[in-house]
Design an enzyme around this catalytic site. Sequence first.
Site, short mmCIF file in Angstrom:
data_model
loop_
_atom_site.label_atom_id
_atom_site.label_comp_id
_atom_site.label_asym_id
_atom_site.label_seq_id
_atom_site.Cartn_x
_atom_site.Cartn_y
_atom_site.Cartn_z
N LYS A 66 -8.21 1.08 47.94
CA LYS A 66 -7.21 0.24 48.64
C LYS A 66 -6.63 -0.80 47.68
CE LYS A 66 -9.19 1.12 53.14
NZ LYS A 66 -9.76 0.67 54.40
N GLN B 257 -13.58 -4.24 55.90
CA GLN B 257 -14.02 -2.85 55.80
C GLN B 257 -15.25 -2.62 56.69
OE1 GLN B 257 -12.29 -0.58 54.18
NE2 GLN B 257 -13.69 1.15 54.31
N ASP C 161 -5.26 -3.10 60.29
CA ASP C 161 -6.08 -1.93 60.63
C ASP C 161 -5.77 -1.41 62.04
OD1 ASP C 161 -7.86 -0.75 58.84
OD2 ASP C 161 -9.24 -2.46 58.91
N1 L34 Z 1 -11.72 -1.62 58.50
N2 L34 Z 1 -12.89 0.25 57.83
C1 L34 Z 1 -11.72 -0.35 58.11
N3 L34 Z 1 -10.53 0.31 58.04
C2 L34 Z 1 -10.49 1.62 57.66
O1 L34 Z 1 -9.33 2.27 57.63
C3 L34 Z 1 -11.69 2.25 57.32
N4 L34 Z 1 -11.72 3.55 56.85
C4 L34 Z 1 -12.87 4.40 57.23
C5 L34 Z 1 -14.15 3.62 56.92
N5 L34 Z 1 -14.06 2.21 57.23
C6 L34 Z 1 -12.89 1.55 57.44
C7 L34 Z 1 -11.34 3.88 55.59
O2 L34 Z 1 -10.69 3.14 54.89
C8 L34 Z 1 -12.68 5.60 56.31
N6 L34 Z 1 -11.79 5.12 55.26
C9 L34 Z 1 -11.47 5.83 54.08
C10 L34 Z 1 -10.59 5.34 53.13
C11 L34 Z 1 -10.32 6.03 51.96
C12 L34 Z 1 -10.90 7.24 51.73
C13 L34 Z 1 -11.77 7.77 52.66
C14 L34 Z 1 -12.05 7.05 53.82
C15 L34 Z 1 -10.61 7.94 50.45
O3 L34 Z 1 -10.12 7.36 49.51
N7 L34 Z 1 -10.92 9.23 50.38
C16 L34 Z 1 -10.71 10.06 49.20
C17 L34 Z 1 -12.00 10.32 48.45
C18 L34 Z 1 -12.67 9.10 47.99
C19 L34 Z 1 -14.04 9.36 47.43
O4 L34 Z 1 -14.11 9.81 46.27
O5 L34 Z 1 -15.04 9.14 48.13
C20 L34 Z 1 -10.20 11.41 49.69
O6 L34 Z 1 -9.52 12.09 48.91
O7 L34 Z 1 -10.51 11.79 50.82
#
Ligand code: L34
Length: 277
Positions: free
Chosen positions: A51, A95, A118
Site C-alpha cells: 500500500k 490494517q 476502507d
Molecule cells: N483495513 N485490512 C484493512 N483493509 C484491507 O483492505 C485489508 N485487506 C485484507 C486484509 N486486511 C485489511 C488487504 O489489504 C486483504 N488485503 C490485501 C492487500 C494486498 C494484497 C493481498 C491482500 C496483495 O498485495 N496481494 C498480492 C500478493 C502479496 C504477497 O506477496 O503476499 C497478490 O498478488 O495477491
Amino acid sequence: MKIIDGKAISQQIKDEVKEKVAAMAAEGKQVCLAVILVGEDPASQVYVGNKKKACEYTGIRSESFELPESTTQEELLKLIDELNGRDDINGILVQLPLPKHIDEKAVINAISADKDVDGFHPESVGRLSIGDKGFLPCTPAGVIELLKRSDIPMSGKHCVVIGRSNIVGKPMALLMLRQNATVTICHSKTENLKEICKQADILIAAVGKPKMIDSSYVKEGATVIDVGIHRLEGKKLCGDVDFDDVSKVAGAMTPVPGGVGPMTIAMLMKNCAQGID
Ligand code: L34
C-alpha cells in the site's frame, strides 16, 4: 480459459489515480493517507508495504504508524482521534486483523466517516446498502472493476458469492446487486453448496479455505473470482480456488497472486484521491 490479469488492471487504475493526484497537486491540493499497522503479522506487513509503495507511485503522501503488539485500545483510539482532526490527512487505514485485546468494531467506528477509505464504517456500509455515494470497500469494489474492465457482463447474470463477511461477502453481494446481477450468498451452513455454485455465471470465492473450490463447483464457461489468499509451506501463495483444476472448466478466472490482491490496493488509492465524491 482467459486469465483475468489483476496486476495489469490495477496498474491502469493506479495510472488514472496518478493523473488525478497530479491534477489536484496543480491546484494546490495534497492527498495524504495515514496507514496504521499494529503488531508484526508478516502477511499484514507485506500488504501494508504494498500500500505504501502504491502511494509513492501515485503521488499520494503516506504517513505510516507502525505500533507494537502491546499497543492498548485506548492508545490506538487516541491516535485515530488525532488523525481525524488533522486537515492534512484525507484517509485513515487501520490494517486488519488487530491484536486480540483490541476491539475491531470500536476502532472502525472511531474513524471519521469522511476519512473511511476502507469503507468499513457503519455510515459507509449504510450508504452502500441504500445506494448512496460513499466509500466502497476496496476488495469487493476491485472485483467489480476487474469484471467491468474484462468485459464480463453482470446484468441479469447469476452471481454466487461464497462467504458472508462484513469486509468481503456482504458488500460484494450488494455491489453485484447494484450491477443488476441476480445474487446468491452462500456460507458455511449452506446446504447443497456445490449444486448452487454450479449454477453461477460468476462465482466469487471468499471462504478462507485453501483450494476448496475445485472444478466440481464450476459450470462450464463460468467466470471464477478468487478472493482468498493463503500462504502454503515454502511461502507459496494460493487462493480459495484450485486454479489448475478449475482452469479446465472456467471461461475466465483470476490467479493468486496477481488477481484480486493488487486490485484491493488500487481501489484504496482511488478512494484516497476521490474522497466520498
Ligand atoms: N483495513 N485490512 C484493512 N483493509 C484491507 O483492505 C485489508 N485487506 C485484507 C486484509 N486486511 C485489511 C488487504 O489489504 C486483504 N488485503 C490485501 C492487500 C494486498 C494484497 C493481498 C491482500 C496483495 O498485495 N496481494 C498480492 C500478493 C502479496 C504477497 O506477496 O503476499 C497478490 O498478488 O495477491
